[in-house]
Design a protein around this motif. Structure first.
Motif, short mmCIF file in Angstrom:
data_model
loop_
_atom_site.label_atom_id
_atom_site.label_comp_id
_atom_site.label_asym_id
_atom_site.label_seq_id
_atom_site.Cartn_x
_atom_site.Cartn_y
_atom_site.Cartn_z
N GLY A 121 3.52 -5.26 12.66
CA GLY A 121 2.27 -5.80 12.11
C GLY A 121 1.69 -4.93 11.01
N CYS A 122 2.25 -3.72 10.80
CA CYS A 122 1.76 -2.84 9.73
C CYS A 122 2.78 -2.78 8.59
N PHE A 123 2.27 -2.60 7.39
CA PHE A 123 3.12 -2.60 6.20
C PHE A 123 2.76 -1.42 5.31
N ARG A 124 3.76 -0.96 4.55
CA ARG A 124 3.44 -0.16 3.37
C ARG A 124 3.08 -1.16 2.30
N LEU A 125 1.81 -1.17 1.91
CA LEU A 125 1.32 -2.20 1.00
C LEU A 125 1.51 -1.78 -0.45
N GLY A 126 1.92 -2.73 -1.27
CA GLY A 126 1.95 -2.48 -2.70
C GLY A 126 0.50 -2.27 -3.16
N TRP A 127 0.25 -1.20 -3.88
CA TRP A 127 -1.15 -0.84 -4.15
C TRP A 127 -1.85 -1.83 -5.08
N ARG A 128 -1.05 -2.59 -5.88
CA ARG A 128 -1.69 -3.52 -6.82
C ARG A 128 -2.03 -4.87 -6.20
N HIS A 129 -1.18 -5.31 -5.24
CA HIS A 129 -1.38 -6.65 -4.71
C HIS A 129 -1.68 -6.65 -3.22
N GLY A 130 -0.70 -6.19 -2.43
CA GLY A 130 -0.84 -6.23 -0.97
C GLY A 130 -2.12 -5.53 -0.50
N LEU A 131 -2.42 -4.42 -1.11
CA LEU A 131 -3.62 -3.66 -0.73
C LEU A 131 -4.88 -4.48 -0.93
N LEU A 132 -4.99 -5.09 -2.11
CA LEU A 132 -6.19 -5.88 -2.42
C LEU A 132 -6.32 -7.08 -1.48
N GLU A 133 -5.17 -7.66 -1.16
CA GLU A 133 -5.17 -8.83 -0.29
C GLU A 133 -5.60 -8.45 1.13
N GLU A 134 -5.07 -7.33 1.61
CA GLU A 134 -5.41 -6.88 2.96
C GLU A 134 -6.91 -6.56 3.06
N VAL A 135 -7.44 -5.91 2.03
CA VAL A 135 -8.86 -5.57 2.03
C VAL A 135 -9.70 -6.86 2.01
N TYR A 136 -9.23 -7.83 1.24
CA TYR A 136 -9.94 -9.11 1.18
C TYR A 136 -10.01 -9.75 2.57
N LYS A 137 -8.87 -9.76 3.26
CA LYS A 137 -8.82 -10.40 4.58
C LYS A 137 -9.68 -9.63 5.60
N ALA A 138 -9.66 -8.31 5.50
CA ALA A 138 -10.44 -7.50 6.45
C ALA A 138 -11.94 -7.72 6.23
N ARG A 139 -12.34 -7.77 4.96
CA ARG A 139 -13.76 -8.00 4.66
C ARG A 139 -14.23 -9.34 5.19
N ASP A 140 -13.31 -10.29 5.17
CA ASP A 140 -13.61 -11.63 5.66
C ASP A 140 -14.04 -11.63 7.13
N VAL A 141 -13.57 -10.66 7.89
CA VAL A 141 -13.96 -10.58 9.31
C VAL A 141 -14.89 -9.39 9.57
N GLY A 142 -15.50 -8.88 8.51
CA GLY A 142 -16.56 -7.89 8.70
C GLY A 142 -16.14 -6.43 8.67
N VAL A 143 -14.87 -6.17 8.31
CA VAL A 143 -14.43 -4.77 8.20
C VAL A 143 -14.60 -4.34 6.75
N ASN A 144 -15.42 -3.31 6.54
CA ASN A 144 -15.74 -2.89 5.18
C ASN A 144 -15.37 -1.44 4.90
N SER A 145 -14.71 -0.79 5.87
CA SER A 145 -14.34 0.61 5.70
C SER A 145 -12.84 0.76 5.81
N PHE A 146 -12.30 1.58 4.92
CA PHE A 146 -10.84 1.72 4.83
C PHE A 146 -10.49 3.18 4.61
N VAL A 147 -9.33 3.58 5.16
CA VAL A 147 -8.82 4.92 4.87
C VAL A 147 -7.39 4.77 4.35
N LEU A 148 -7.10 5.47 3.27
CA LEU A 148 -5.82 5.28 2.58
C LEU A 148 -4.82 6.39 2.91
N PHE A 149 -3.59 5.98 3.18
CA PHE A 149 -2.49 6.93 3.39
C PHE A 149 -1.35 6.57 2.45
#
Ligand code: PBG
Length: 428
Positions: A148-176
């Motif tokens: 269920g976890c991915f190494r996200l492409g920083w240009r696309h996958g990352l933005l998409e994941e953040v979009y989906k998380a915000r949609d359910v009220g998650v607004n904090s992220f930590v980057l590795f």
């Protein structure tokens, strides 16, 4: 109508005398039996809440409409209190005297409304920080050890994941970041490249979603050709003060890119004060520091190191991360981090270290964070896939327990899935 409370043998107060015509629920305690009083009686069965079952039964109503009830009430007509009905146990249930208990804690658990009223701890998407793995590539690459976890492409996958998380009220992220091998070195200098992967990703995220909170990891391991959190001396010792110097440059570089909270996870001594001074010297007084205060040398980090390909090339991390056997030592770290100016104190891992969360909670007024790490995540996922446990329920319970132990925020790979459940959606 009088009720007299008098001490019974054993100093237990019991109700001795009561006007049983008035109070349905307060009949004198029968000395004979507490089962089966309705069998064969013409009494209307009063279905009571079953204390031993999740299936709640409501009181049988008179069948009157609200208007009819109101009219009857106005006319001074009230229906009789329903007769006491005691459902029977199965055949063979022993007939016993009620135990003379003053406390029956189950009374406060007998219905969903009561349980909700007395719930001490809550869980909300705002408590979650979502860790995200990023890499230079375009594709999102699944991480074998973390379903269920991915190494996200920083240009696309990352933005998409953040979009989906915000949609359910998650607004904090930590980057590795997963750093390509050619960029790694013994001194980890890529860690403070202002155009490196992390600063670029921060700038992109802040441009697209200015209101999110970005936490960053401060440590050299993703950038170290030795896979250690600090610079390794020729005799294998991890150099403390020299590493702190690099960490200060890393933290300032992340702050410059727009990080809100820099999070040193390296466990070098004195790094909080040094980073605070370095940030302030560059004008970043408003950038917070979340210190990994009590970070243990844990085998639960295994899947994470696979995700980033960041296993130490030799040895282990026991000269800087804490011994899992130690409790008091967490206070030494807490006192140092508080004095040095940390804004948030973090405990890691999570579930096996609930006592440490509580220790920090009780000994500091600062917010407490906990990291539910990769191994904890993967065990729950694996147990779910193998149908050994109910993944969703165990996920929610584990997160609630971290809050109950005293954590304000939880870094968890379940952030989006759990937030979806809290929003009433099916996880994922
Ligand atoms: C390294 C770092 C680690 C994790 C977060 N930052 C691994 C380690 O200390 O070796 C582990 C997180 C996880 O297991 O989910 N600075």
């Amino acid at each position: 109508m009088a009720s007299i409370l008098s001490p019974a043998p054993g100093n237990v107060g019991v109700v001795r005398s009561i006007d049983d015509k008035t109070y349905v629920g307060l009949r004198p305690l029968s000395t004979r039996t507490h089962v089966a009083v309705t069998r064969g009686s013409k009494a209307r069965p009063l279905a009571v809440v079953r204390a031993s079952s999740e299936k709640e039964v409501s009181v049988k109503s008179s069948g009157l409409s609200i208007e009819e009830c109101e009219a009857a009430a106005v006319a001074g007509k009230f229906s009789d209190p329903p007769p006491l009905y005691r459902p029977q146990g199965p055949k063979g249930t022993p007939i016993v005297q009620p135990l003379p208990l003053t406390r029956r804690p189950r009374r406060n658990r007998k219905s969903p409304a009561l349980r909700a009223a007395f719930q001490e701890t809550t869980l909300s998407p705002s408590n979650f920080v979502h860790p995200l793995f990023i890499h230079e590539g375009e594709e999102d690459v699944p991480i074998g050890a973390m379903p269920g976890c991915f190494r996200l492409g920083w240009r696309h996958g990352l933005l998409e994941e953040v979009y989906k998380a915000r949609d359910v009220g998650v607004n904090s992220f930590v980057l590795f970041p997963k750093i390509p091998d050619p960029l790694k070195s013994q001194t980890g200098d890529e860690a403070y490249n202002d155009n490196g992967l992390v600063p670029r990703a921060i700038r992109l995220l802040k441009d697209k979603y200015p209101d999110i909170v970005i936490y960053t990891d401060v440590a050299l391991d993703p950038y170290s050709s030795d896979g250690h959190d600090g610079i390794v001396r020729e005799d294998g010792v991890i150099m403390n003060d020299e590493t702190v110097h690099q960490l200060c440059r890393q933290a300032v570089s992340q702050a410059r890119a727009g990080a809100d909270v820099v999070s040193p996870s390296d466990m070098m001594d004195g790094r909080i004060l040094a980073i605070r001074m370095a940030l302030d010297a560059e004008g970043f007084q408003d950038v917070s520091i979340m210190s990994y205060t009590a970070k243990y040398a844990s085998a639960f980090y295994g899947p994470f190191r696979e995700a980033l390909d960041s296993n130490p090339r030799f040895g282990d991390k026991k000269t800087y991360q804490m011994n899992p056997a130690n409790y008091r030592e967490a206070l030494v770290e807490t006192e140092a981090d508080e004095a040095e100016g940390a804004d948030i104190l973090l405990v890691k891992p999570g579930l096996p270290y609930l006592d440490i969360i509580r220790l920090l909670r009780d000994n500091s007024s600062l917010p407490i964070a906990v990291y539910q790490v990769s191994g904890e995540y993967s065990m729950i996922k694996a147990g779910g896939v193998l149908k050994m446990i109910d993944e969703e329920k165990v996920m929610m319970e584990s997160l609630l327990c971290l809050r109950r132990a005293g954590a304000d925020i939880i870094l968890t790979y379940f952030a989006r899935q759990a937030a979806s459940v809290l929003c009433g959606m099916k996880g994922n």
